[in-house]
Design a protein around this motif. Structure first.
Motif, PDB file in Angstrom:
ATOM      1  N   PRO A   1      11.038  -9.409  16.954  1.00  0.00           N
ATOM      2  CA  PRO A   1      10.990 -10.086  18.240  1.00  0.00           C
ATOM      3  C   PRO A   1      10.316  -9.250  19.320  1.00  0.00           C
ATOM      4  O   PRO A   1      10.177  -8.034  19.189  1.00  0.00           O
ATOM      5  N   ARG A   2       9.922  -9.904  20.378  1.00  0.00           N
ATOM      6  CA  ARG A   2       9.416  -9.234  21.574  1.00  0.00           C
ATOM      7  C   ARG A   2      10.628  -8.942  22.447  1.00  0.00           C
ATOM      8  O   ARG A   2      11.428  -9.837  22.727  1.00  0.00           O
ATOM      9  N   GLU A   3      10.771  -7.689  22.861  1.00  0.00           N
ATOM     10  CA  GLU A   3      11.889  -7.289  23.713  1.00  0.00           C
ATOM     11  C   GLU A   3      11.339  -6.823  25.057  1.00  0.00           C
ATOM     12  O   GLU A   3      10.248  -6.254  25.113  1.00  0.00           O
ATOM     13  N   VAL A   4      12.097  -7.042  26.116  1.00  0.00           N
ATOM     14  CA  VAL A   4      11.644  -6.683  27.453  1.00  0.00           C
ATOM     15  C   VAL A   4      12.684  -5.802  28.130  1.00  0.00           C
ATOM     16  O   VAL A   4      13.878  -6.092  28.083  1.00  0.00           O
ATOM     17  N   GLY A   5      12.215  -4.726  28.757  1.00  0.00           N
ATOM     18  CA  GLY A   5      13.069  -3.869  29.566  1.00  0.00           C
ATOM     19  C   GLY A   5      13.438  -2.557  28.902  1.00  0.00           C
ATOM     20  O   GLY A   5      13.469  -2.444  27.677  1.00  0.00           O
ATOM     21  N   ARG A   6      13.712  -1.583  29.756  1.00  0.00           N
ATOM     22  CA  ARG A   6      14.100  -0.251  29.275  1.00  0.00           C
ATOM     23  C   ARG A   6      15.402  -0.272  28.474  1.00  0.00           C
ATOM     24  O   ARG A   6      15.534   0.446  27.486  1.00  0.00           O
ATOM     25  N   ALA A   7      16.362  -1.063  28.909  1.00  0.00           N
ATOM     26  CA  ALA A   7      17.660  -1.098  28.216  1.00  0.00           C
ATOM     27  C   ALA A   7      17.488  -1.566  26.777  1.00  0.00           C
ATOM     28  O   ALA A   7      18.061  -0.976  25.850  1.00  0.00           O
ATOM     29  N   ALA A   8      16.694  -2.606  26.562  1.00  0.00           N
ATOM     30  CA  ALA A   8      16.458  -3.104  25.203  1.00  0.00           C
ATOM     31  C   ALA A   8      15.712  -2.060  24.376  1.00  0.00           C
ATOM     32  O   ALA A   8      16.016  -1.864  23.194  1.00  0.00           O
ATOM     33  N   PHE A   9      14.762  -1.376  24.987  1.00  0.00           N
ATOM     34  CA  PHE A   9      14.000  -0.356  24.271  1.00  0.00           C
ATOM     35  C   PHE A   9      14.906   0.807  23.881  1.00  0.00           C
ATOM     36  O   PHE A   9      14.839   1.316  22.758  1.00  0.00           O
ATOM     37  N   LEU A  10      15.776   1.220  24.797  1.00  0.00           N
ATOM     38  CA  LEU A  10      16.707   2.309  24.498  1.00  0.00           C
ATOM     39  C   LEU A  10      17.640   1.910  23.355  1.00  0.00           C
ATOM     40  O   LEU A  10      17.886   2.699  22.440  1.00  0.00           O
ATOM     41  N   GLU A  11      18.124   0.692  23.370  1.00  0.00           N
ATOM     42  CA  GLU A  11      18.997   0.203  22.288  1.00  0.00           C
ATOM     43  C   GLU A  11      18.253   0.243  20.948  1.00  0.00           C
ATOM     44  O   GLU A  11      18.811   0.666  19.931  1.00  0.00           O
ATOM     45  N   PHE A  12      16.999  -0.186  20.947  1.00  0.00           N
ATOM     46  CA  PHE A  12      16.176  -0.135  19.736  1.00  0.00           C
ATOM     47  C   PHE A  12      16.042   1.305  19.237  1.00  0.00           C
ATOM     48  O   PHE A  12      16.245   1.581  18.054  1.00  0.00           O
ATOM     49  N   LEU A  13      15.693   2.231  20.142  1.00  0.00           N
ATOM     50  CA  LEU A  13      15.516   3.629  19.735  1.00  0.00           C
ATOM     51  C   LEU A  13      16.817   4.244  19.229  1.00  0.00           C
ATOM     52  O   LEU A  13      16.805   5.022  18.267  1.00  0.00           O
ATOM     53  N   GLN A  14      17.919   3.893  19.842  1.00  0.00           N
ATOM     54  CA  GLN A  14      19.209   4.431  19.388  1.00  0.00           C
ATOM     55  C   GLN A  14      19.558   3.907  17.998  1.00  0.00           C
ATOM     56  O   GLN A  14      20.090   4.645  17.169  1.00  0.00           O
ATOM     57  N   ARG A  15      19.244   2.649  17.710  1.00  0.00           N
ATOM     58  CA  ARG A  15      19.459   2.106  16.371  1.00  0.00           C
ATOM     59  C   ARG A  15      18.554   2.813  15.367  1.00  0.00           C
ATOM     60  O   ARG A  15      18.984   3.172  14.265  1.00  0.00           O
ATOM     61  N   MET A  16      17.324   3.054  15.754  1.00  0.00           N
ATOM     62  CA  MET A  16      16.397   3.782  14.873  1.00  0.00           C
ATOM     63  C   MET A  16      16.927   5.182  14.570  1.00  0.00           C
ATOM     64  O   MET A  16      16.888   5.630  13.428  1.00  0.00           O
ATOM     65  N   GLU A  17      17.435   5.865  15.588  1.00  0.00           N
ATOM     66  CA  GLU A  17      17.982   7.216  15.403  1.00  0.00           C
ATOM     67  C   GLU A  17      19.187   7.201  14.464  1.00  0.00           C
ATOM     68  O   GLU A  17      19.379   8.135  13.689  1.00  0.00           O
ATOM     69  N   ALA A  18      19.988   6.150  14.526  1.00  0.00           N
ATOM     70  CA  ALA A  18      21.184   6.056  13.683  1.00  0.00           C
ATOM     71  C   ALA A  18      20.841   5.755  12.226  1.00  0.00           C
ATOM     72  O   ALA A  18      21.552   6.194  11.323  1.00  0.00           O
ATOM     73  N   CYS A  19      19.756   5.016  11.997  1.00  0.00           N
ATOM     74  CA  CYS A  19      19.451   4.538  10.647  1.00  0.00           C
ATOM     75  C   CYS A  19      18.345   5.317   9.933  1.00  0.00           C
ATOM     76  O   CYS A  19      18.276   5.294   8.704  1.00  0.00           O
ATOM     77  N   TYR A  20      17.491   5.983  10.692  1.00  0.00           N
ATOM     78  CA  TYR A  20      16.324   6.641  10.099  1.00  0.00           C
ATOM     79  C   TYR A  20      16.176   8.043  10.679  1.00  0.00           C
ATOM     80  O   TYR A  20      16.415   8.255  11.869  1.00  0.00           O
ATOM     81  N   SER A  21      15.746   8.961   9.855  1.00  0.00           N
ATOM     82  CA  SER A  21      15.372  10.296  10.320  1.00  0.00           C
ATOM     83  C   SER A  21      13.876  10.408  10.089  1.00  0.00           C
ATOM     84  O   SER A  21      13.422  10.535   8.943  1.00  0.00           O
ATOM     85  N   GLU A  22      13.108  10.314  11.170  1.00  0.00           N
ATOM     86  CA  GLU A  22      11.657  10.273  11.032  1.00  0.00           C
ATOM     87  C   GLU A  22      10.987  11.375  11.842  1.00  0.00           C
ATOM     88  O   GLU A  22      11.484  11.797  12.886  1.00  0.00           O
ATOM     89  N   HIS A  23       9.825  11.776  11.336  1.00  0.00           N
ATOM     90  CA  HIS A  23       8.948  12.686  12.062  1.00  0.00           C
ATOM     91  C   HIS A  23       7.545  12.092  11.987  1.00  0.00           C
ATOM     92  O   HIS A  23       7.100  11.681  10.915  1.00  0.00           O
ATOM     93  N   LEU A  24       6.876  12.052  13.128  1.00  0.00           N
ATOM     94  CA  LEU A  24       5.520  11.505  13.200  1.00  0.00           C
ATOM     95  C   LEU A  24       4.536  12.658  13.334  1.00  0.00           C
ATOM     96  O   LEU A  24       4.780  13.606  14.083  1.00  0.00           O
ATOM     97  N   SER A  25       3.411  12.570  12.607  1.00  0.00           N
ATOM     98  CA  SER A  25       2.415  13.645  12.649  1.00  0.00           C
ATOM     99  C   SER A  25       1.014  13.062  12.456  1.00  0.00           C
ATOM    100  O   SER A  25       0.852  11.849  12.316  1.00  0.00           O
ATOM    101  N   ASP A  26       0.030  13.944  12.434  1.00  0.00           N
ATOM    102  CA  ASP A  26      -1.369  13.556  12.190  1.00  0.00           C
ATOM    103  C   ASP A  26      -1.856  12.520  13.201  1.00  0.00           C
ATOM    104  O   ASP A  26      -2.487  11.525  12.837  1.00  0.00           O
ATOM    105  N   PHE A  27      -1.577  12.747  14.469  1.00  0.00           N
ATOM    106  CA  PHE A  27      -1.915  11.784  15.519  1.00  0.00           C
ATOM    107  C   PHE A  27      -3.414  11.673  15.749  1.00  0.00           C
ATOM    108  O   PHE A  27      -4.136  12.658  15.724  1.00  0.00           O
ATOM    109  N   ARG A  28      -3.834  10.459  16.008  1.00  0.00           N
ATOM    110  CA  ARG A  28      -5.166  10.143  16.478  1.00  0.00           C
ATOM    111  C   ARG A  28      -4.992   9.152  17.623  1.00  0.00           C
ATOM    112  O   ARG A  28      -4.317   8.136  17.461  1.00  0.00           O
TER     113      ARG A  28
END
Length: 141
Positions: free
Chosen positions: A45-72
């Motif tokens: 879905p499309r989400e709007v607002g900082r609160a929704a984004f923070l909730e999304f990121l917190q769920r991601m932190e709880a379920c996944y351990s990720e590291h991003l690299s090789d940026f372009r």
């Protein structure tokens, strides 16, 4: 002191955003967003607002351990639009809504995001990755 160009400001904002994500600091990442940020979740879905984004990121932190690299990064000269491509290296650590059971499965895959920015703030984030590839890697673990 000379003010950075709009392009340099946009790129610095994106680097700070991804640095916060890699530090697993969702509050710092959300601080770089416009109050009414639009988040287009990959195949979701499309989400709007900082609160929704923070909730999304917190769920991601709880379920996944990720590291991003090789940026372009690509960025419009006026700093209004940008794109990032990167490699996601992760581990699925806890069950996420609508996903298969988590059993510590590891994965590695490309990811990308498109951004709209203004005055050093992220106004839109559109995340993209191949969900079928993620399912395939998680199923093989």
């Amino acid at each position: 002191m000379e003010r950075p160009s709009p392009q340099a400001l946009a790129l610095a904002t994106l680097r700070a955003y991804y640095d916060a994500l890699n530090r697993h600091d969702p509050v710092a990442a959300v601080a770089l967003l416009d109050e009414d940020v639009v988040h287009e979740v990959n195949q979701g879905p499309r989400e709007v607002g900082r609160a929704a984004f923070l909730e999304f990121l917190q769920r991601m932190e709880a379920c996944y351990s990720e590291h991003l690299s090789d940026f372009r990064f690509l960025c419009a000269q006026d700093g209004s639009h940008a794109a990032a491509e990167y490699t996601v290296v992760g581990e699925y650590i806890a069950n996420d809504i609508g996903m298969p059971p988590a059993q510590g499965q590891r994965y590695r895959m490309p990811g990308a995001a498109f951004f709209t920015l203004r005055d050093g703030r992220i106004r839109r984030v559109s995340d993209h990755y191949n969900l079928q590839e993620w399912f395939s890697q998680v199923a093989q673990a």
